[in-house]
Design a protein around this motif. Sequence first.
Motif, short mmCIF file in Angstrom:
data_model
loop_
_atom_site.label_atom_id
_atom_site.label_comp_id
_atom_site.label_asym_id
_atom_site.label_seq_id
_atom_site.Cartn_x
_atom_site.Cartn_y
_atom_site.Cartn_z
N SER A 248 -0.21 4.35 5.52
CA SER A 248 -0.21 2.99 4.98
C SER A 248 0.42 1.99 5.95
O SER A 248 0.02 0.83 6.03
N TRP A 249 1.41 2.45 6.70
CA TRP A 249 2.13 1.56 7.60
C TRP A 249 1.36 1.27 8.88
O TRP A 249 1.80 0.47 9.71
N LEU A 250 0.22 1.91 9.08
CA LEU A 250 -0.61 1.64 10.25
C LEU A 250 -1.56 0.47 10.04
O LEU A 250 -2.21 0.01 10.96
N VAL A 251 -1.65 -0.03 8.80
CA VAL A 251 -2.53 -1.15 8.48
C VAL A 251 -1.93 -2.44 9.03
O VAL A 251 -0.73 -2.70 8.88
N LEU A 252 -2.74 -3.27 9.66
CA LEU A 252 -2.27 -4.55 10.20
C LEU A 252 -2.26 -5.63 9.12
O LEU A 252 -3.14 -5.66 8.24
N PRO A 253 -1.29 -6.54 9.16
CA PRO A 253 -1.32 -7.69 8.25
C PRO A 253 -2.47 -8.62 8.60
O PRO A 253 -2.97 -8.60 9.74
N PRO A 254 -2.93 -9.44 7.67
CA PRO A 254 -4.15 -10.24 7.89
C PRO A 254 -4.12 -11.12 9.13
O PRO A 254 -5.13 -11.24 9.82
N HIS A 255 -2.99 -11.75 9.44
CA HIS A 255 -2.98 -12.71 10.54
C HIS A 255 -3.14 -12.06 11.91
O HIS A 255 -3.38 -12.76 12.91
N LEU A 256 -3.05 -10.73 12.00
CA LEU A 256 -3.25 -10.04 13.27
C LEU A 256 -4.67 -9.50 13.43
O LEU A 256 -5.00 -8.95 14.48
N VAL A 257 -5.50 -9.66 12.42
CA VAL A 257 -6.87 -9.14 12.45
C VAL A 257 -7.81 -10.24 12.94
O VAL A 257 -7.78 -11.36 12.45
N MET B 40 0.81 -1.21 0.00
CA MET B 40 0.00 0.00 0.00
C MET B 40 0.86 1.27 0.00
O MET B 40 0.53 2.26 -0.67
N ALA B 41 1.97 1.25 0.74
CA ALA B 41 2.87 2.40 0.76
C ALA B 41 3.44 2.66 -0.64
O ALA B 41 3.50 3.81 -1.10
N LEU B 42 3.87 1.59 -1.31
CA LEU B 42 4.33 1.74 -2.69
C LEU B 42 3.21 2.27 -3.58
O LEU B 42 3.43 3.12 -4.45
N GLY B 43 2.03 1.74 -3.36
CA GLY B 43 0.90 2.10 -4.21
C GLY B 43 0.52 3.56 -4.13
O GLY B 43 0.10 4.15 -5.13
#
Length: 467
Positions: free
Chosen positions: A193-202, A83-86
């Motif tokens: 963008s870096w505040l978004v959690l990866p899926p396994h932590l949701v 997302m940061a790249l995007g």
Amino acid sequence: MINLAELKIGRLRYNSPWTQVCLVGFVAFSSVGMHSAVNGLGGGGLGDVRLSDIANSVLYACFFVSGFFSGSVNNILGPRFTMALGTSGYALYLGALWNYHIHGTRWFVIFAGAFLGVTASLFWSAQGSIMMSYPLEKDKGRSFTAFWVIFQLGALIGSVIALRIEFHSTLPSISTGVYTTFMIIMLTALLTSWLVLPPHLVVRGDGTVVQPQKSLSPKQEMHEFLQLFKDWRMVALFPMFFASNYFYSYQGALTAFLFNGRTRALVSLLTGLGSMIGSLMIGYLTDVLPFTRRNRALTGCFIIFISTCIIWGSGIGFQVQFTRSDTKVLHHSIPWDWTTGVSVGPILLLFAYYIVDASFQGLAYYTMSSMSNEPFKLARMAGYYKGIQSAGAAVSFRMDAVKTPFIGEILISSLLIILSLPLAAYVIWSIRDTNYDIENIQYAEDAKSQDCETVQPVHLETRSAKD
């Protein structure tokens, strides 16, 4: 150091799907929303609409190619980095428009369009995976609503900013102050963008973890992506995906053709509001109506079909009254200011376009999200969707760049939407009321126990995860 995954404020959890979807909405608010506000001014805010068309055509052509691989890139790199790249491409593209506004450098606008095409595909694949896979099945329509409203709020506020700056201006293009303000806002997206959690932590509301499976290798990712082309549902949805951004070139060109700078800002504001209304409508239809999931989606499809026929039919009735070469429309010289009486009808027409446009895209997302709950699979679907969508946009912007008659553009745009909806309904007819009983799921307490070295691994068990 704060552990975001365990952060709670009252009943609000940072690791809940709703928090994450809203956070992605704010990333889009700062990047895509501001970009949409500039595009909503007509021709990207430039006086040279042909240059904007060429840049957008290159943008979507690159988006088309990179979109197919962006879902797999997201699955390998993770949503934060992807997302940061995007979001980086949106700031660069705005900088190129600003540079052209000051120095008239044409090549930089086209280069930035190509760069944005690659990076935007990354953002939208990460966004699509989060929005479609994180929420519970019963919330997927409203998940689109939450994201789209926040995203379009960015376009709306961006338009308010532009309108405020341009309020007393009668110039044919927007001023430097608009570009400066938007650039500052866009750069904040790189950080959020870096505040978004990866899926396994949701963790969902029923206690299930979003992503129990491990990441695949690049070779495995490519194999899984190619399987999408063998899925008849994705083939049947091709026309819907192709049509979903096709109409923007016509609507942008029409706005630039009819209105002056400050009226374009007003139109951008109203179309952002229309998109929010459209997303609320499709969220209600797909999640709240007291029917089965299939029947809710079919009802939404039927209402969008009828709305498209009425609104785009009215647009055709308006369009047959003038051509690109005319200097007067409805007996008034163009570009119009909002004080021109005849401008009210076309402004409301553009507002109505965006209501049905947002509903159409919401239905596309909901249809995909009804096929699966797996984030990796949905990321690939999102990449496929955005790739095909961008192919349609590239064709439409190229058509506008070569001065295709307006009547030809609107006829193609409307027919693509109308003809794609019966195929979408056919796919919707095949969706299940739930996928929980055929997909492996894992509960948060099981995931924690597996992370402990002192206990034996727990085999994933398929449990009921109904509402």
